[in-house]
Structure formats: C-alpha cells, structure tokens
Design an enzyme around this catalytic site. Structure first.
Site, PDB file in Angstrom:
ATOM      1  CB  CYS A 261      -8.694  -4.699  -3.206  1.00  0.00           C
ATOM      2  SG  CYS A 261      -7.559  -3.334  -2.896  1.00  0.00           S
TER       3      CYS A 261
ATOM      4  CB  CYS B 167     -10.735  -2.854   1.050  1.00  0.00           C
ATOM      5  SG  CYS B 167     -10.132  -2.131  -0.499  1.00  0.00           S
TER       6      CYS B 167
ATOM      7  CG  ASN C 277      -0.420  -0.239   2.518  1.00  0.00           C
ATOM      8  OD1 ASN C 277       0.528  -0.989   2.676  1.00  0.00           O
ATOM      9  ND2 ASN C 277      -0.980   0.404   3.522  1.00  0.00           N
TER      10      ASN C 277
ATOM     11  CB  CYS D 269      -5.347  -1.274  -1.526  1.00  0.00           C
ATOM     12  SG  CYS D 269      -6.654  -0.548  -0.542  1.00  0.00           S
TER      13      CYS D 269
ATOM     14  CD  GLU E 143      -5.144  -5.991  -0.853  1.00  0.00           C
ATOM     15  OE1 GLU E 143      -4.744  -4.806  -0.883  1.00  0.00           O
ATOM     16  OE2 GLU E 143      -5.637  -6.507   0.161  1.00  0.00           O
TER      17      GLU E 143
ATOM     18  CD  GLU F  75      -1.289   4.819   4.557  1.00  0.00           C
ATOM     19  OE1 GLU F  75      -0.808   5.681   5.312  1.00  0.00           O
ATOM     20  OE2 GLU F  75      -1.971   3.851   4.961  1.00  0.00           O
TER      21      GLU F  75
HETATM   22  N1  THU Z   1      -5.220  -1.308   2.596  1.00  0.00           N
HETATM   23  C1  THU Z   1      -4.713  -2.164   1.671  1.00  0.00           C
HETATM   24  O1  THU Z   1      -3.585  -2.015   1.185  1.00  0.00           O
HETATM   25  N2  THU Z   1      -5.513  -3.187   1.265  1.00  0.00           N
HETATM   26  C2  THU Z   1      -6.768  -3.426   1.713  1.00  0.00           C
HETATM   27  O2  THU Z   1      -7.435  -4.315   1.214  1.00  0.00           O
HETATM   28  C3  THU Z   1      -7.308  -2.620   2.815  1.00  0.00           C
HETATM   29  C4  THU Z   1      -6.525  -1.434   3.191  1.00  0.00           C
HETATM   30  C5  THU Z   1      -4.395  -0.168   3.010  1.00  0.00           C
HETATM   31  C6  THU Z   1      -4.925   1.156   2.577  1.00  0.00           C
HETATM   32  C7  THU Z   1      -4.324   2.082   3.616  1.00  0.00           C
HETATM   33  O3  THU Z   1      -3.011   2.431   3.205  1.00  0.00           O
HETATM   34  C8  THU Z   1      -4.220   1.217   4.858  1.00  0.00           C
HETATM   35  O4  THU Z   1      -4.302  -0.124   4.409  1.00  0.00           O
HETATM   36  C9  THU Z   1      -5.306   1.482   5.890  1.00  0.00           C
HETATM   37  O5  THU Z   1      -6.566   1.438   5.333  1.00  0.00           O
END
Ligand code: THU
Length: 160
Positions: A115, A112, A62, A73, A75, A64
């Site tokens: 994704c 999530c 991920n 994310c 994925e 940010e």
């Molecule tokens: N995140 C992911 O990388 N994948 C997911 O399926 C859920 C959330 C990341 C996004 C963000 O950087 C952090 O986790 C918190 O939500």
C-alpha cells in the site's frame, strides 16, 4: 564507499481529541469504512478515507478472497477508486483505522509495504505530499506528513 541515511518524522497524537474537526471527520469516515470490511479469513478489519482537493471523500475497506492473494487492502481499494473516479484530483490526505476483531488494536497500524508503494505512485504523480493519519481501533493517532516518511527508497518511474 558512503553511507546514506534518511530521516523519517512522525507526529503522534494521544487521541483523536487532539485533532481539529476536519481531520476527525476523515478519521470517523475511515472507522465507519472499517466496519464494512470483508475479512472473514483474517478477522482483521481496515478502513481508509481519502480527502481530495475537489472536496470529495472516498472510502475503502479490505476485501478478502478464498484465494488469499486475490484480496485487496483497504488503502489500495480506496486509492484506486479515487484514481478511477476522479483521475484529475489531487489527494490531500488519507486516514486509516485498523483492528483485529479478536483483540482491539490500540496502537497506530501503518499501511503495509504494498500500500505504501501504491500511495507513493500518487504522491509522485501529483508532486504534492499526501498526509497519512493512521491508528488502531482507538488510542494514539500517528501522522506522516508525506508518504516518504513511511517508504524511504521507494521505487518510482524514473528508473523505467
Ligand atoms: N490489510 C489492509 O487492509 N491494509 C494494510 O495495510 C495491511 C493489511 C488487510 C489485508 C487483509 O485483509 C487483512 O488486513 C490482514 O492482513
């Protein structure tokens, strides 16, 4: 009036030790990718590793952003990279490891909704199921043998 019910099946492994070597290798890559996450805002790190039918493994974490919705994310970082770099390859499976840096996550953390929708696109495109193994930092590992278990009633191109 009628009710529609959809069954979803998951397989839960007590630990990675129950899994064959090739799956453990992919999970190891997801865990390594996780440590490369850029997550200064959430302190939540996610890593994904994708095995393609050409034998290549693509990873992502991920990423940010100070403008929160601009982040992505793990994925989707991985699956879009796979699609961009190897557009003809089919995805055999994806492994995901996710954890909070504040308290290690010990239960499987599924991708999530956004994704899941992104993965659905590739499963539909390739007409073959994508296996998804997901876990926390350590502990149980969940397996969904197809994205459909994680996203019943998905949106697809047939309605466009
Ligand atoms: N995140 C992911 O990388 N994948 C997911 O399926 C859920 C959330 C990341 C996004 C963000 O950087 C952090 O986790 C918190 O939500």
């Amino acid at each position: 009036m009628k009710e529609i019910k959809i069954e979803a099946t998951l397989t839960i492994f007590d630990s990675v030790k129950e899994l064959p070597d090739d799956i453990r290798l992919l999970i190891d890559k997801a865990i390594k990718a996780r440590t490369k996450a850029y997550a200064p805002y959430s302190q939540f790190q996610v890593g994904a590793a994708i095995l393609l039918d050409n034998g290549k493994i693509v990873t992502g974490s991920n990423q940010e952003n100070a403008s929160f919705p601009s982040g992505l994310c793990a994925e989707r970082t991985a699956i879009y990279y796979a699609g961009a770099k190897y557009p003809k390859a089919h995805i055999i499976r994806m492994a995901i490891s996710a954890t909070s840096l504040n308290k290690p996550s010990l239960t499987p953390i599924p991708p999530c909704g956004a994704c899941r929708q992104a993965i659905a696109e590739y499963e539909i495109k390739q007409k073959e199921p994508i296996e998804i193994y997901y876990m926390g930092a350590t502990g149980n590992v969940a397996l969904s043998k197809s994205l459909e278990n994680l996203l019943p009633f998905f949106f697809d191109k047939s309605v466009l």
